[in-house]
Design a protein around this motif. Structure first.
Motif, PDB file in Angstrom:
ATOM      1  N   PRO A 285     -11.940  17.199 139.564  1.00  0.00           N
ATOM      2  CA  PRO A 285     -10.779  17.350 138.669  1.00  0.00           C
ATOM      3  C   PRO A 285     -10.293  15.991 138.181  1.00  0.00           C
ATOM      4  O   PRO A 285     -10.863  14.947 138.494  1.00  0.00           O
ATOM      5  N   GLY A 286      -9.218  16.008 137.417  1.00  0.00           N
ATOM      6  CA  GLY A 286      -8.540  14.776 137.074  1.00  0.00           C
ATOM      7  C   GLY A 286      -8.913  14.200 135.729  1.00  0.00           C
ATOM      8  O   GLY A 286      -9.389  14.901 134.831  1.00  0.00           O
ATOM      9  N   GLY A 316      -2.145  13.168 137.164  1.00  0.00           N
ATOM     10  CA  GLY A 316      -1.531  12.831 135.884  1.00  0.00           C
ATOM     11  C   GLY A 316      -0.022  12.946 135.995  1.00  0.00           C
ATOM     12  O   GLY A 316       0.586  12.453 136.951  1.00  0.00           O
ATOM     13  N   ASP A 317       0.595  13.607 135.047  1.00  0.00           N
ATOM     14  CA  ASP A 317       2.042  13.790 135.027  1.00  0.00           C
ATOM     15  C   ASP A 317       2.455  14.694 136.196  1.00  0.00           C
ATOM     16  O   ASP A 317       2.173  15.894 136.207  1.00  0.00           O
ATOM     17  N   LEU A 318       3.147  14.114 137.166  1.00  0.00           N
ATOM     18  CA  LEU A 318       3.504  14.871 138.368  1.00  0.00           C
ATOM     19  C   LEU A 318       4.429  16.048 138.065  1.00  0.00           C
ATOM     20  O   LEU A 318       4.403  17.069 138.766  1.00  0.00           O
ATOM     21  N   LYS A 339       4.225  11.973 149.744  1.00  0.00           N
ATOM     22  CA  LYS A 339       4.353  10.689 149.054  1.00  0.00           C
ATOM     23  C   LYS A 339       4.325  10.871 147.546  1.00  0.00           C
ATOM     24  O   LYS A 339       5.114  10.254 146.827  1.00  0.00           O
ATOM     25  N   ASN A 340       3.406  11.702 147.049  1.00  0.00           N
ATOM     26  CA  ASN A 340       3.288  11.941 145.611  1.00  0.00           C
ATOM     27  C   ASN A 340       3.723  13.349 145.215  1.00  0.00           C
ATOM     28  O   ASN A 340       4.381  13.536 144.204  1.00  0.00           O
ATOM     29  N   SER A 576      -4.015   8.675 130.881  1.00  0.00           N
ATOM     30  CA  SER A 576      -3.238   8.279 132.053  1.00  0.00           C
ATOM     31  C   SER A 576      -1.783   8.724 131.926  1.00  0.00           C
ATOM     32  O   SER A 576      -1.136   8.518 130.898  1.00  0.00           O
ATOM     33  N   GLY A 577      -1.275   9.365 132.977  1.00  0.00           N
ATOM     34  CA  GLY A 577       0.109   9.797 133.000  1.00  0.00           C
ATOM     35  C   GLY A 577       0.396  11.064 132.223  1.00  0.00           C
ATOM     36  O   GLY A 577       1.556  11.483 132.138  1.00  0.00           O
ATOM     37  N   ARG A 578      -0.641  11.676 131.660  1.00  0.00           N
ATOM     38  CA  ARG A 578      -0.445  12.911 130.894  1.00  0.00           C
ATOM     39  C   ARG A 578      -0.892  14.114 131.721  1.00  0.00           C
ATOM     40  O   ARG A 578      -1.330  13.978 132.867  1.00  0.00           O
ATOM     41  N   SER A 579      -0.820  15.298 131.135  1.00  0.00           N
ATOM     42  CA  SER A 579      -1.152  16.513 131.879  1.00  0.00           C
ATOM     43  C   SER A 579      -2.380  17.181 131.276  1.00  0.00           C
ATOM     44  O   SER A 579      -2.927  16.732 130.261  1.00  0.00           O
ATOM     45  N   VAL A 580      -2.770  18.275 131.904  1.00  0.00           N
ATOM     46  CA  VAL A 580      -3.944  19.010 131.429  1.00  0.00           C
ATOM     47  C   VAL A 580      -3.755  19.487 129.982  1.00  0.00           C
ATOM     48  O   VAL A 580      -4.737  19.694 129.255  1.00  0.00           O
TER      49      VAL A 580
END
Length: 602
Positions: A285-286, A316-318, A339-340, A576-580
């Motif tokens: 994934p990812g 990505g975007d949590l 933690k995340n 980076s930092g975005r979502s699916v």
């Protein structure tokens, strides 16, 4: 040359002095001999490193122990650390590297940090200036203890040579238990050369460290709650990380997946922990994971995370990550829990043990509708690339898989080629895919492959590297030739720092800065200059033929320089930092993906 005292730990005969077993019948040994004896008792086969003034007594001791431990002279300490790391990842045993004081120690740091980020068991030994010179800015003095502290699991500064047996025993225990990681031992030179009364030395048989007691079994209440969530779920997904390999829990993961018909996705560190050819496998994934894996993870109603840390490359975007799913998080490191991503059921414990506990509570279960959806995603959104007359990196890796029958151990560098290797080389057993994940260390692939080959001499080992990363550690070809380590190296050569170029293509208007490698040297000639065999391939029709020839060469390292399309991108890609929802995929599938995302949003 100093005269060796009769009480030293050697028999003299002609030009050869061979080691005796340390015993109380002897009177004195140097600290260096005691150190090496401790390493022998820990089963160390190889030490990777470079000699120097602050470790010269240790090197002398290793000379006399050469029939029991082999010292591999690297060309750079970074290569030594990566080699030890590759050995550890392929074998499951701690790898050992060594450097002298000052620059020798600082050159090890990148390799130590790489091992720390990926939880690889490593023992890093550094020489230090004599203890009476510490703090005086002596020649080649560096605070190696302080420099490495943020990137190791534990550090030791040897203050008393009589403590070496305890320190070494503890170091190996700490490195290989709980969440594995590197341990640093800094040894001032006087600790190595001072005489020791052997009758006063104790070799501990057990380790008992106050405050260090890794939790192995999961809390019964949490285990029961996890089993209940699994039984209630209609769309569960198993998300496994490198902890599954570290705890040797692959069999338990497979049993859980098959018993309850749960699809599986794995992180880069867990590739091979669940077979790529298994019908329940969705892939990685990812950021550069498959559409099926990303959709399954983000549209599930239960995420069962085992030995992974919800890192940013996966989530990505949590705020958007798997936001409709409950989450079970199993990890031996309590610092990772919450933690995340905050789990609904946190379980601290060894992955293998906790999964066994859960399996005791679970009857068989089916998820036919969910699995049909997974199969549809796998069928509708496969990995694809254009074959337009240019040599494609994906094609090279597909042919590599065909020629090696998917049985090779793959060690990669970092960049586009790393992602293509993860996507296009199927792995079906643990410790088959070795890569720098957390730190993303360019230059890792070649030396790591050498360590892996020494750990698994009967296995075919292939380093898949980029032209940029290869040039960072290509000097270790000399090590491969000198010690006859016959790895195969495939350079995915696009004459760019490809992953950065891809970002500049997609997000910076094609403004290339700091990525042009058009002046690359002739890698075939470089291989030959080192004493290896070199091939170049530029056309599709030649790939299989060249790879077959390379695999037939068993007595030398081989370098294959594959000139590939420089404009090829790694797809899929989630910025980076975005979502699916922001996934970028091959143009032929983009409209179809948009429709599928809209359907789930509705």
């Amino acid at each position: 040359m100093r005269q060796r005292a009769k009480s030293d730990n050697y028999e003299q005969g002609g030009d050869k002095r061979m080691p005796m077993t340390l015993s109380v019948e002897l009177q004195t040994v140097r600290g260096a001999e005691l150190l090496v004896e401790c390493l022998v008792r820990e089963g160390v086969e190889y030490i990777f490193g470079i000699s120097g003034g602050a470790v010269i007594e240790i090197c002398d001791a290793l000379y006399h122990y050469r029939d029991r431990i082999k010292f591999i002279l690297n060309r750079h300490e970074q290569g030594a650390a990566h080699m030890a790391d590759g050995y550890a990842r392929a074998s499951g045993k701690p790898g050992v590297c060594m450097g002298t004081s000052g620059p020798g120690a600082t050159n090890l740091i990148t390799g130590i940090a790489t091992a720390q980020m990926d939880s690889s068991p490593l023992i890093a030994i550094t020489g230090q200036v004599p203890s009476y010179n510490i703090g005086r800015d002596a020649f080649q003095e560096t605070d190696a203890f302080g420099l490495t502290m943020p990137i190791v699991k534990h550090s030791y500064m040897v203050r008393d040579p009589y403590e070496l047996p305890r320190i070494v025993k503890e170091a190996f225990y700490i490195a290989s238990t709980g969440r594995p990681g590197p341990v640093h031992i800094d040894i001032p030179r006087d600790m190595s050369r001072n005489p020791i009364d052997l009758s006063k030395v104790e070799f501990p048989e057990e380790v008992n460290i106050r405050g260090y007691k890794p939790t192995i079994r999961g809390h019964p209440l949490m285990v029961r709650q996890a089993a209940e969530l699994i039984m209630q779920a209609k769309k569960p997904i198993l998300y496994i990380g490198g902890g599954v390999i570290k705890s040797e829990a692959s069999e338990e993961v497979r049993e859980l997946a098959e018993r309850c018909q749960i699809p599986v996705t794995y992180t880069l560190m867990a590739k091979g922990a669940f077979p790529d050819n298994h019908p329940l496998c969705t892939g990685m994934p990812g950021m550069h994971g498959t559409v099926a894996a990303n959709f399954a993870l983000n549209f599930a109603d239960l995420v069962i995370c085992v030995g992974a840390r919800f890192d940013d490359r996966v989530t990505g975007d949590l705020k958007e990550f798997a936001k409709h799913a409950k989450k079970i998080h199993i990890d031996i490191d309590p610092a990772e829990i919450g933690k995340n991503v905050k789990p609904d059921v946190p379980i601290v414990g060894d992955a293998k043990t906790v999964l066994r506990q859960i399996l005791e509570l679970l009857p068989p279960k089916r998820h036919d509708e969910w699995l049909r959806q997974i199969e549809e995603w796998k069928r509708e959104f496969p990995l694809v690339y254009d074959r337009n007359g240019k040599l494609k990196p994906q094609y090279v890796l597909e042919v590599l898989a065909k020629v090696t029958k998917g049985d090779a151990i793959i060690a990669t560098d970092v960049g586009q080629h790393q992602m293509w290797a993860a996507q296009y080389y199927p792995c079906n057993r643990p410790r088959q895919f070795i890569s720098s994940g957390g730190l993303g260390t360019m230059g890792f692939g070649l030396p790591a492959s050498l360590g892996a080959k020494l750990a698994r001499p009967n296995d075919l080992v292939v380093a898949v590297v980029g032209d940029g990363g290869f040039q960072m550690t290509m000097y270790e070809l000399a090590t491969a030739v000198v010690y006859n380590i016959p790895v195969k190296v495939i350079i995915i050569n696009n004459f760019f720092l490809g992953m950065v170029k891809q970002w500049q293509d997609l997000f910076f208007g094609g403004r290339y800065s700091g990525v042009d490698l058009s002046s690359n040297p002739d890698f075939v000639k470089i291989a030959e200059a080192f004493g290896a065999v070199g091939f170049r391939v530029t056309e599709e029709d030649d790939v299989e033929k060249v790879l077959m020839r390379a695999m037939e060469i068993e007595d030398k390292p081989v370098v294959i320089d594959a000139w590939v399309d420089p404009d090829e991108h790694v797809y899929p890609m989630i910025p980076s930092g975005r979502s699916v929802k922001d996934i970028i995929i091959h143009p032929s599938l983009r409209e179809k993906v948009k429709r599928e995302l809209a359907r789930h949003a509705a």
